[in-house]
Design a protein around this motif. Structure first.
Motif, PDB file in Angstrom:
ATOM      1  N   GLN A 139       0.825  -1.202   0.000  1.00  0.00           N
ATOM      2  CA  GLN A 139       0.000   0.000   0.000  1.00  0.00           C
ATOM      3  C   GLN A 139       0.862   1.256   0.000  1.00  0.00           C
ATOM      4  OE1 GLN A 139      -3.407   0.017  -0.324  1.00  0.00           O
ATOM      5  NE2 GLN A 139      -3.114  -2.165  -0.664  1.00  0.00           N
ATOM      6  N   TRP A 140       1.931   1.271   0.795  1.00  0.00           N
ATOM      7  CA  TRP A 140       2.822   2.430   0.825  1.00  0.00           C
ATOM      8  C   TRP A 140       3.549   2.594  -0.504  1.00  0.00           C
ATOM      9  CZ3 TRP A 140       1.998   6.146   3.859  1.00  0.00           C
ATOM     10  CH2 TRP A 140       1.597   5.965   5.178  1.00  0.00           C
ATOM     11  N   HIS A 141       3.853   1.473  -1.165  1.00  0.00           N
ATOM     12  CA  HIS A 141       4.491   1.550  -2.473  1.00  0.00           C
ATOM     13  C   HIS A 141       3.554   2.235  -3.471  1.00  0.00           C
ATOM     14  CE1 HIS A 141       7.048   0.520  -5.851  1.00  0.00           C
ATOM     15  NE2 HIS A 141       6.022  -0.067  -6.461  1.00  0.00           N
ATOM     16  N   GLN A 142       2.258   1.937  -3.393  1.00  0.00           N
ATOM     17  CA  GLN A 142       1.281   2.593  -4.254  1.00  0.00           C
ATOM     18  C   GLN A 142       1.221   4.090  -3.965  1.00  0.00           C
ATOM     19  OE1 GLN A 142      -2.733   1.228  -3.736  1.00  0.00           O
ATOM     20  NE2 GLN A 142      -3.443   2.082  -5.678  1.00  0.00           N
ATOM     21  N   THR A 143       1.285   4.439  -2.682  1.00  0.00           N
ATOM     22  CA  THR A 143       1.289   5.852  -2.301  1.00  0.00           C
ATOM     23  C   THR A 143       2.521   6.555  -2.864  1.00  0.00           C
ATOM     24  OG1 THR A 143       0.084   5.351  -0.262  1.00  0.00           O
ATOM     25  CG2 THR A 143       1.251   7.450  -0.355  1.00  0.00           C
ATOM     26  N   LYS A 144       3.670   5.899  -2.768  1.00  0.00           N
ATOM     27  CA  LYS A 144       4.910   6.479  -3.285  1.00  0.00           C
ATOM     28  C   LYS A 144       4.816   6.713  -4.790  1.00  0.00           C
ATOM     29  CE  LYS A 144       9.870   5.556  -3.791  1.00  0.00           C
ATOM     30  NZ  LYS A 144      10.976   4.607  -3.504  1.00  0.00           N
ATOM     31  N   LYS A 145       4.271   5.748  -5.519  1.00  0.00           N
ATOM     32  CA  LYS A 145       4.128   5.896  -6.971  1.00  0.00           C
ATOM     33  C   LYS A 145       3.221   7.082  -7.312  1.00  0.00           C
ATOM     34  CE  LYS A 145       3.282   2.434  -9.590  1.00  0.00           C
ATOM     35  NZ  LYS A 145       2.656   1.199 -10.133  1.00  0.00           N
ATOM     36  N   PHE A 146       2.165   7.258  -6.541  1.00  0.00           N
ATOM     37  CA  PHE A 146       1.249   8.379  -6.788  1.00  0.00           C
ATOM     38  C   PHE A 146       1.966   9.704  -6.560  1.00  0.00           C
ATOM     39  CE2 PHE A 146      -1.894  11.518  -5.562  1.00  0.00           C
ATOM     40  CZ  PHE A 146      -2.900  11.341  -6.502  1.00  0.00           C
ATOM     41  N   VAL A 147       2.740   9.796  -5.478  1.00  0.00           N
ATOM     42  CA  VAL A 147       3.464  11.031  -5.178  1.00  0.00           C
ATOM     43  C   VAL A 147       4.474  11.340  -6.275  1.00  0.00           C
ATOM     44  CG1 VAL A 147       5.157  12.080  -3.622  1.00  0.00           C
ATOM     45  CG2 VAL A 147       3.150  10.918  -2.683  1.00  0.00           C
ATOM     46  N   LYS A 148       5.189  10.335  -6.738  1.00  0.00           N
ATOM     47  CA  LYS A 148       6.188  10.547  -7.789  1.00  0.00           C
ATOM     48  C   LYS A 148       5.537  11.043  -9.075  1.00  0.00           C
ATOM     49  CE  LYS A 148       9.888   8.229 -10.345  1.00  0.00           C
ATOM     50  NZ  LYS A 148      10.632   6.953 -10.551  1.00  0.00           N
ATOM     51  N   LYS A 149       4.414  10.465  -9.433  1.00  0.00           N
ATOM     52  CA  LYS A 149       3.755  10.800 -10.692  1.00  0.00           C
ATOM     53  C   LYS A 149       3.120  12.183 -10.643  1.00  0.00           C
ATOM     54  CE  LYS A 149       0.361   9.041 -14.014  1.00  0.00           C
ATOM     55  NZ  LYS A 149      -0.577   7.930 -14.333  1.00  0.00           N
ATOM     56  N   HIS A 150       2.572  12.561  -9.498  1.00  0.00           N
ATOM     57  CA  HIS A 150       1.812  13.812  -9.407  1.00  0.00           C
ATOM     58  C   HIS A 150       2.459  14.805  -8.432  1.00  0.00           C
ATOM     59  CE1 HIS A 150      -1.411  11.981 -11.731  1.00  0.00           C
ATOM     60  NE2 HIS A 150      -1.394  10.949 -10.916  1.00  0.00           N
ATOM     61  N   LYS A 151       3.767  14.762  -8.320  1.00  0.00           N
ATOM     62  CA  LYS A 151       4.440  15.576  -7.319  1.00  0.00           C
ATOM     63  C   LYS A 151       4.234  17.063  -7.549  1.00  0.00           C
ATOM     64  CE  LYS A 151       8.765  16.002  -4.767  1.00  0.00           C
ATOM     65  NZ  LYS A 151      10.146  15.502  -4.606  1.00  0.00           N
ATOM     66  N   LYS A 152       4.301  17.500  -8.794  1.00  0.00           N
ATOM     67  CA  LYS A 152       4.138  18.930  -9.060  1.00  0.00           C
ATOM     68  C   LYS A 152       2.759  19.404  -8.612  1.00  0.00           C
ATOM     69  CE  LYS A 152       3.667  20.544 -13.324  1.00  0.00           C
ATOM     70  NZ  LYS A 152       4.014  21.028 -14.692  1.00  0.00           N
ATOM     71  N   ALA A 153       1.726  18.654  -8.953  1.00  0.00           N
ATOM     72  CA  ALA A 153       0.372  19.041  -8.550  1.00  0.00           C
ATOM     73  C   ALA A 153       0.213  19.009  -7.034  1.00  0.00           C
ATOM     74  CB  ALA A 153      -0.655  18.116  -9.208  1.00  0.00           C
ATOM     75  N   ILE A 154       0.825  18.019  -6.390  1.00  0.00           N
ATOM     76  CA  ILE A 154       0.732  17.916  -4.925  1.00  0.00           C
ATOM     77  C   ILE A 154       1.394  19.122  -4.271  1.00  0.00           C
ATOM     78  CG2 ILE A 154       1.512  16.598  -2.914  1.00  0.00           C
ATOM     79  CD1 ILE A 154       1.202  14.068  -4.631  1.00  0.00           C
ATOM     80  N   ILE A 155       2.554  19.528  -4.772  1.00  0.00           N
ATOM     81  CA  ILE A 155       3.256  20.666  -4.176  1.00  0.00           C
ATOM     82  C   ILE A 155       2.482  21.959  -4.410  1.00  0.00           C
ATOM     83  CG2 ILE A 155       5.345  22.092  -4.362  1.00  0.00           C
ATOM     84  CD1 ILE A 155       6.937  19.552  -4.701  1.00  0.00           C
ATOM     85  N   ILE A 156       1.920  22.127  -5.607  1.00  0.00           N
ATOM     86  CA  ILE A 156       1.099  23.317  -5.850  1.00  0.00           C
ATOM     87  C   ILE A 156      -0.106  23.314  -4.916  1.00  0.00           C
ATOM     88  CG2 ILE A 156      -0.372  24.500  -7.536  1.00  0.00           C
ATOM     89  CD1 ILE A 156       1.544  23.525  -9.711  1.00  0.00           C
ATOM     90  N   GLY A 157      -0.719  22.146  -4.736  1.00  0.00           N
ATOM     91  CA  GLY A 157      -1.834  22.047  -3.796  1.00  0.00           C
ATOM     92  C   GLY A 157      -1.417  22.372  -2.380  1.00  0.00           C
ATOM     93  N   ALA A 158      -0.216  21.928  -1.990  1.00  0.00           N
ATOM     94  CA  ALA A 158       0.299  22.235  -0.647  1.00  0.00           C
ATOM     95  C   ALA A 158       0.521  23.730  -0.493  1.00  0.00           C
ATOM     96  CB  ALA A 158       1.599  21.474  -0.401  1.00  0.00           C
ATOM     97  N   VAL A 159       1.042  24.366  -1.530  1.00  0.00           N
ATOM     98  CA  VAL A 159       1.247  25.817  -1.513  1.00  0.00           C
ATOM     99  C   VAL A 159      -0.081  26.529  -1.266  1.00  0.00           C
ATOM    100  CG1 VAL A 159       1.724  27.789  -3.027  1.00  0.00           C
ATOM    101  CG2 VAL A 159       3.337  25.889  -2.916  1.00  0.00           C
ATOM    102  N   ILE A 160      -1.110  26.113  -1.993  1.00  0.00           N
ATOM    103  CA  ILE A 160      -2.419  26.752  -1.865  1.00  0.00           C
ATOM    104  C   ILE A 160      -3.015  26.496  -0.486  1.00  0.00           C
ATOM    105  CG2 ILE A 160      -4.786  26.719  -2.744  1.00  0.00           C
ATOM    106  CD1 ILE A 160      -3.573  26.146  -5.532  1.00  0.00           C
ATOM    107  N   LEU A 161      -2.919  25.251  -0.011  1.00  0.00           N
ATOM    108  CA  LEU A 161      -3.456  24.904   1.307  1.00  0.00           C
ATOM    109  C   LEU A 161      -2.800  25.742   2.405  1.00  0.00           C
ATOM    110  CD1 LEU A 161      -5.006  23.094   3.330  1.00  0.00           C
ATOM    111  CD2 LEU A 161      -3.081  21.510   3.225  1.00  0.00           C
TER     112      LEU A 161
END
Length: 387
Positions: A139-161
Motif C-alpha cells: 500500500q505504501w508503495h502505491q502511495t509512493k508511486k502516486f506522489v512521484k507521478k503527481h508531485k508537481k500538482a501535490i506541491i502546488i496544492g500544498a502551496v495553496i493549502l
C-alpha cells in the motif's frame, strides 16, 4: 521516533472543490476529513511528509490509519494543485489510490493479559479479518508511486493549502492586534484564528485569489521541472518562494488592519522565508510576477543554479527596468558562468542607476579575481551575502 501527524485546516476544505465532485464512474465518493486535529500546517511539514513517503521512511513510523489519512491528503492536494485542463487521468489515479477494492483496518489482539499488538488487516467480503503479510508495504508503495507521478500538482496544492490557511489566520490575528497591541495578544489572536472558520466573504475572496494564482502559474510556467539540481530549483524550493509571495500578496490585498506587520511575519514563519520587508515598507508596491521572478532568481543564484538565475532575473528586469538590484544580481550570475563582458555590462548599468559604485572594466572582473567576485560589487544592505 515521533509519529508524523497529518495537519490540515478547515479553511481550504470549505473554500475548494470536494473530491467527490469527480465523475461517478472514476472516483469513489470521499468524505475528506483527517481525524479531529485542526491545526495550522507549515510548508516544511508537508514537504517533510512527501520526503518520508518517497524514501519509504514513512513505513517505519506510520500505521494503517495514518496511511488512509495521508492518501486522502495527497489526493486532495493533487486535485487542488493540478493545472491541466483535462484532469481525468489524475482522477482515475486518485480512484486507484483511495479504493483498491479492499477495506483495511487495524486489528488488535491480545499478546498476554493487558498487552495488545496492533497489525494491519483486510476486511473480507463477509466481514472476516484477513491478515496479509506485506500488505502495508504494498500500500505504501502505491502511495509512493502516486506522489512521484503527481508531485508537481501535490506541491502546488500544498502551496495553496498552506497559503490560504495562514492568510485567514494572519487576517484575523492582525485585525485583533490592531485593537489589542502586544506580542501576547497577537499570539492569542493567531491561536483563536487557527480554530475559526472564515466568513463567506473571505472564502469567496480567497477563491478568487487562488484561481488567479493558478492561472498565473500556468501562463508563466512557474513550475518547470529540471533534470538536475544544477539546472534549476527543485519543485519544493520553487513552491516555497511562490507560495510565500502568494500568501503575502493575498494578505496585502485582503487585509484592512492598521498593523499588518504581524500577518506578514506569520506568513514568513509558515513558509520559512523572509519576504515581509517587501510588503511592509511604504514603497513596496511591486506586482506578483515581478517579485516572483526576482525572488526565484535570487534563490537560484544562492543555490548555484546560475542559468535559471540569469533567466529569472532577466524577466524581472524586463518587468521592472527601474529596479537596479536584479541587474547587479544578474551580473553576479553572468560572472559565475564566466560571461565577464555581460557581467560588467550589468554592473555598469547598476552603477549608472544607483550612482553608488564606481564603474569597473573587464580587466577588473577577470585579472586577479578569477576565483571570486570583484571587490566592491556588494554594498551593505543587499538581500544576500557575498559568497
Amino acid at each position: 521516533m515521533r509519529k508524523f501527524m497529518v495537519l490540515t485546516h478547515l479553511t481550504l476544505l470549505a473554500a475548494t472543490a470536494s473530491l467527490s465532485a469527480c465523475p461517478e464512474d472514476c472516483l469513489p465518493h470521499v468524505e475528506f476529513q483527517l481525524g479531529q486535529e485542526i491545526n495550522q500546517p507549515s510548508y516544511d511539514e508537508i514537504m517533510d511528509l512527501l520526503e518520508k513517503i518517497e524514501s519509504r521512511e514513512i513505513e517505519e513510523i506510520a500505521t494503517a490509519g495514518d496511511l488512509e489519512r495521508i492518501n486522502l491528503l495527497i489526493a486532495f492536494l493533487a486535485k487542488e494543485g493540478t493545472l491541466d485542463a483535462d484532469a481525468f487521468a489524475l482522477e482515475c489515479d486518485i480512484a486507484a489510490l483511495l479504493d483498491g477494492g479492499e477495506h483495511y483496518c487495524e486489528y488488535a489482539f491480545a499478546v498476554e493479559p493487558g498487552d495488545y499488538m496492533t497489525v494491519p488487516a483486510i476486511v473480507g467480503e463477509n466481514g472476516e479479518i484477513v491478515f496479509c503479510k506485506g500488505w502495508a508495504s504494498k500500500q505504501w508503495h502505491q502511495t509512493k508511486k502516486f506522489v512521484k507521478k503527481h508531485k508537481k500538482a501535490i506541491i502546488i496544492g500544498a502551496v495553496i493549502l498552506v497559503a490560504a490557511t495562514v492568510v485567514v489566520i494572519a487576517i484575523t490575528a492582525s485585525s485583533a492586534t490592531a485593537i489589542t497591541t502586544g506580542a501576547a495578544a497577537a499570539a492569542a489572536a493567531a491561536s483563536e484564528a487557527a480554530s475559526s472558520e472564515p466568513t463567506p466573504v473571505l472564502k469567496s475572496a480567497l477563491n478568487e485569489q487562488i484561481a488567479s494564482f493558478k492561472e498565473t502559474l500556468a501562463q508563466e510556467q512557474f513550475f518547470q521541472e529540471y533534470d538536475s539540481p544544477a539546472q534549476g530549483l527543485s519543485l519544493e524550493e520553487n513552491g516555497r518562494t511562490l507560495g510565500s509571495l502568494f500568501a503575502h500578496e493575498s494578505f496585502k490585498h485582503l487585509d484592512k488592519a492598521v498593523f499588518p506587520h504581524f500577518g506578514h511575519q506569520e506568513i514568513d514563519r509558515t513558509f520559512s522565508t523572509d519576504y515581509a520587508s517587501l510588503y511592509t515598507v511604504p514603497s513596496g508596491n511591486v506586482d506578483f510576477n515581478t517579485l516572483a521572478f526576482q525572488m526565484r532568481g535570487e534563490k537560484a543564484l544562492t543555490s548555484g543554479c546560475l542559468n535559471q538565475a540569469v533567466e529569472d532575473l532577466s524577466r524581472a528586469i524586463e518587468l521592472d527596468p527601474a529596479n537596479p538590484l536584479p541587474r547587479l544580481e544578474r551580473g553576479v550570475a553572468h560572472f559565475g558562468l564566466g560571461e565577464y563582458e555581460r557581467s560588467i555590462e550589468d554592473y555598469r548599468e547598476y552603477a549608472a542607476q544607483t550612482q553608488k559604485a564606481p564603474p569597473l572594466s573587464v580587466a577588473d572582473f577577470t585579472l586577479g579575481f578569477a576565483k571570486g567576485l570583484p571587490k566592491g560589487i556588494y554594498e551593505s544592505g543587499q538581500r544576500f551575502p557575498l559568497a
